[in-house]
Design an enzyme around this catalytic site. Structure first.
Site, PDB file in Angstrom:
ATOM      1  N   ASP A 209       0.867  -1.191   0.000  1.00 29.46           N
ATOM      2  CA  ASP A 209       0.000   0.000   0.000  1.00 29.46           C
ATOM      3  C   ASP A 209       0.898   1.234   0.000  1.00 29.46           C
ATOM      4  O   ASP A 209       2.125   1.138  -0.123  1.00 29.46           O
ATOM      5  CB  ASP A 209      -0.931  -0.001   1.235  1.00 29.46           C
ATOM      6  CG  ASP A 209      -2.257   0.742   0.986  1.00 29.46           C
ATOM      7  OD1 ASP A 209      -2.206   1.959   0.727  1.00 29.46           O
ATOM      8  OD2 ASP A 209      -3.317   0.124   1.061  1.00 29.46           O
ATOM      9  N   GLY A 236       4.477   1.350  -2.181  1.00 29.62           N
ATOM     10  CA  GLY A 236       4.660   1.710  -3.579  1.00 29.62           C
ATOM     11  C   GLY A 236       3.360   2.182  -4.202  1.00 29.62           C
ATOM     12  O   GLY A 236       2.368   2.386  -3.508  1.00 29.62           O
ATOM     13  N   PHE A 238       0.557   1.224  -6.919  1.00 34.93           N
ATOM     14  CA  PHE A 238       0.095   0.044  -7.657  1.00 34.93           C
ATOM     15  C   PHE A 238      -0.194   0.305  -9.137  1.00 34.93           C
ATOM     16  O   PHE A 238      -0.474  -0.613  -9.887  1.00 34.93           O
ATOM     17  CB  PHE A 238      -1.055  -0.678  -6.960  1.00 34.93           C
ATOM     18  CG  PHE A 238      -2.303   0.102  -6.604  1.00 34.93           C
ATOM     19  CD1 PHE A 238      -2.838   1.080  -7.423  1.00 34.93           C
ATOM     20  CD2 PHE A 238      -2.976  -0.208  -5.417  1.00 34.93           C
ATOM     21  CE1 PHE A 238      -4.002   1.745  -7.085  1.00 34.93           C
ATOM     22  CE2 PHE A 238      -4.148   0.463  -5.067  1.00 34.93           C
ATOM     23  CZ  PHE A 238      -4.662   1.444  -5.908  1.00 34.93           C
ATOM     24  N   HIS A 256     -12.909  -1.524  -7.819  1.00 29.26           N
ATOM     25  CA  HIS A 256     -14.155  -0.730  -7.876  1.00 29.26           C
ATOM     26  C   HIS A 256     -13.901   0.769  -7.650  1.00 29.26           C
ATOM     27  O   HIS A 256     -14.773   1.577  -7.888  1.00 29.26           O
ATOM     28  CB  HIS A 256     -15.204  -1.279  -6.896  1.00 29.26           C
ATOM     29  CG  HIS A 256     -15.088  -0.803  -5.482  1.00 29.26           C
ATOM     30  ND1 HIS A 256     -16.164  -0.760  -4.621  1.00 29.26           N
ATOM     31  CD2 HIS A 256     -14.030  -0.341  -4.765  1.00 29.26           C
ATOM     32  CE1 HIS A 256     -15.779  -0.299  -3.452  1.00 29.26           C
ATOM     33  NE2 HIS A 256     -14.496  -0.044  -3.504  1.00 29.26           N
TER      34      HIS A 256
HETATM   35  C1  LIG Z   1     -10.854   1.221  -0.531  1.00 33.93           C
HETATM   36  S1  LIG Z   1      -9.329   0.999   0.276  1.00 33.93           S
HETATM   37  C2  LIG Z   1      -9.294  -0.768   0.445  1.00 33.93           C
HETATM   38  C3  LIG Z   1      -8.407  -1.208   1.563  1.00 33.93           C
HETATM   39  C4  LIG Z   1      -8.416  -2.732   1.823  1.00 33.93           C
HETATM   40  N1  LIG Z   1      -8.109  -3.492   0.639  1.00 33.93           N
HETATM   41  C5  LIG Z   1      -9.742  -3.150   2.408  1.00 33.93           C
HETATM   42  O1  LIG Z   1     -10.527  -3.802   1.752  1.00 33.93           O
HETATM   43  O2  LIG Z   1     -10.004  -2.798   3.568  1.00 33.93           O
HETATM   44  C6  LIG Z   1      -8.182   1.308  -1.039  1.00 33.93           C
HETATM   45  C7  LIG Z   1      -6.722   1.145  -0.669  1.00 33.93           C
HETATM   46  O3  LIG Z   1      -5.909   1.444  -1.815  1.00 33.93           O
HETATM   47  C8  LIG Z   1      -4.768   2.176  -1.381  1.00 33.93           C
HETATM   48  N2  LIG Z   1      -4.220   2.928  -2.521  1.00 33.93           N
HETATM   49  C9  LIG Z   1      -4.818   3.954  -3.177  1.00 33.93           C
HETATM   50  N3  LIG Z   1      -4.032   4.380  -4.181  1.00 33.93           N
HETATM   51  C10 LIG Z   1      -2.907   3.602  -4.158  1.00 33.93           C
HETATM   52  C11 LIG Z   1      -1.742   3.532  -4.978  1.00 33.93           C
HETATM   53  N4  LIG Z   1      -1.592   4.357  -6.025  1.00 33.93           N
HETATM   54  N5  LIG Z   1      -0.822   2.596  -4.685  1.00 33.93           N
HETATM   55  C12 LIG Z   1      -0.972   1.740  -3.629  1.00 33.93           C
HETATM   56  N6  LIG Z   1      -2.077   1.751  -2.823  1.00 33.93           N
HETATM   57  C13 LIG Z   1      -3.033   2.672  -3.096  1.00 33.93           C
HETATM   58  C14 LIG Z   1      -5.317   3.044  -0.279  1.00 33.93           C
HETATM   59  O4  LIG Z   1      -4.292   3.558   0.543  1.00 33.93           O
HETATM   60  C15 LIG Z   1      -6.270   2.078   0.426  1.00 33.93           C
HETATM   61  O5  LIG Z   1      -5.616   1.340   1.429  1.00 33.93           O
END
Ligand SMILES: C[S@@+](CC[C@H](N)C(=O)[O-])C[C@H]1O[C@@H](n2cnc3c(N)ncnc32)[C@H](O)[C@@H]1O
Length: 347
Positions: A209, A236, A238, A256
């Site tokens: 994350d 990093g 994603f 989503h």
């Molecule tokens: C909706 S949350 C989902 C968190 C977890 N998977 C859950 O279900 O509880 C989206 C996650 O994507 C991460 N995120 C957003 N943009 C990102 C990026 N460019 N690279 C890595 N992580 C990212 C956010 O920090 C967050 O933890």
């Protein structure tokens, strides 16, 4: 000639009006619930009833207005006026406490706080197809949370609290025992990974994350002795690159959040990191055709407003996988809420 009995049609018309009125009053009530959560009323009442004078002093609010708010919530079963001018917590209000099993307080603060004004701009999204959150805040949700870390960490907690039961179901309904290494892409607080590792001895996990998120996750891992030696974090972006070589890449509530172009970037970054036969496991709603009620449909409008992403059908997932060089395998129903596991593999 219209043979409808006038009294029958008057009843039907009143019922239709009441249905619409309910949407309006539910909106008002949700604002009342939000303010009570901001003022920590449920936490304050958790060690016993308090008078309105005490509550107004503790919360630094206007006593008569606070009374009107709590009287309204008490009329809907959230809190109880247990003696004139004295309020107590109720079973229904327990979920508004901060640190209890099943707490929804962080989710209330995010959905009815951070997202409240953007939801007020839903018309903008529907007219333009653009993201109301970005329009209102001048930046996207993830930039907002990076620049407002208190709200960002609250959102992580909200996701954790909300999905505790779902994590358990994912760990039980899918057989992770064939994997040696598993990466959770956008794994946030790590709760899903913790559930899977606890249920799967011998599996090693990496929570991937943003840096400010995984710093917290690393601290949480240390506090769970039976998985601490099998779980690490990686920071990093994603859209660019994810750690290579794992047997499976899972991502819950990630695709989503993004429209197809960005969702594809994430899937391609995973595909580039995967070995032939490695599995991809997207955990999201899978929208059924037609008028069937499904929790993912309202969540889809939330995505329209907040992130610009959307919930997808099985065919849409399959097409995305194919474009990223992955083979769609199947949808695994976890038997709970709107979530399913969309399984694919690297060709
Ligand atoms: C909706 S949350 C989902 C968190 C977890 N998977 C859950 O279900 O509880 C989206 C996650 O994507 C991460 N995120 C957003 N943009 C990102 C990026 N460019 N690279 C890595 N992580 C990212 C956010 O920090 C967050 O933890």
């Amino acid at each position: 000639m219209d043979n409808t009995n006038p009294s029958t049609s008057a009843v039907a018309s009143r019922q239709q009006s009441e249905r619409i009125l309910k949407y309006i009053t539910n909106h008002w009530l949700s604002c009342c619930v939000y303010v009570s959560a901001r003022l920590n009323i449920a936490d304050i009442l958790s060690d016993g009833p308090k008078t309105i004078d005490e509550l107004a002093e503790i919360t630094a609010t206007h006593r008569p207005s606070l009374y009107r708010l709590l009287r309204t919530l008490a009329s809907d079963g959230i809190f109880e006026e247990s003696a004139p001018g004295t309020f107590s917590i109720t079973q229904a209000a327990t979920a508004l406490r901060g640190n209890v099993q099943g707490s929804l307080k962080a989710f209330v603060l995010a959905e009815l706080g951070d997202f409240y004004n953007p939801w007020g701009q839903l018309l903008y999204s529907v007219q333009t197809g653009k993201i109301a959150f970005d329009h209102y805040h001048g930046m996207n949700l993830w930039e907002y949370y990076k620049t407002h870390p208190e709200e960002g960490l609250n959102f992580m907690k909200a996701m954790t609290d909300l999905t505790q039961v779902m994590n358990q179901a994912v760990a039980e309904k899918y057989d992770f025992s064939t994997f040696k290494t598993l990466i959770d892409i956008g794994g946030g607080n790590g709760e899903l990974m913790f559930s899977v590792l606890k249920a799967t001895p011998g599996l090693n996990g990496i929570v991937f994350d943003e840096l400010y998120v995984v710093e917290q996750t690393a601290a949480r891992i240390k506090a769970i002795p039976d998985i601490a030696g099998r779980c690490s974090v990686a920071a990093g972006n994603f859209f660019e690159q994810v750690p290579p070589g794992a047997d499976a890449y899972m991502m819950k509530y990630i695709l989503h959040d993004w429209h197809d172009e960005d969702a594809l970037k994430i899937l391609r970054a995973c595909s580039n990191a995967m070995k032939t036969g490695s599995k991809i496991l997207a955990i999201d709603a899978v929208i059924p055709q037609g008028n069937l009620p499904h929790g993912g449909k309202l969540m889809d409008v939330n995505m329209l407003v907040v992130t610009g992403g959307y919930e997808r059908t099985k065919e849409e997932f399959s097409s995305l996988y194919e474009q990223a060089g992955l083979r769609f395998l199947r949808v695994v129903d976890i038997g709970l809420t709107e979530l399913s596991i969309v399984e694919g593999e690297k060709i």
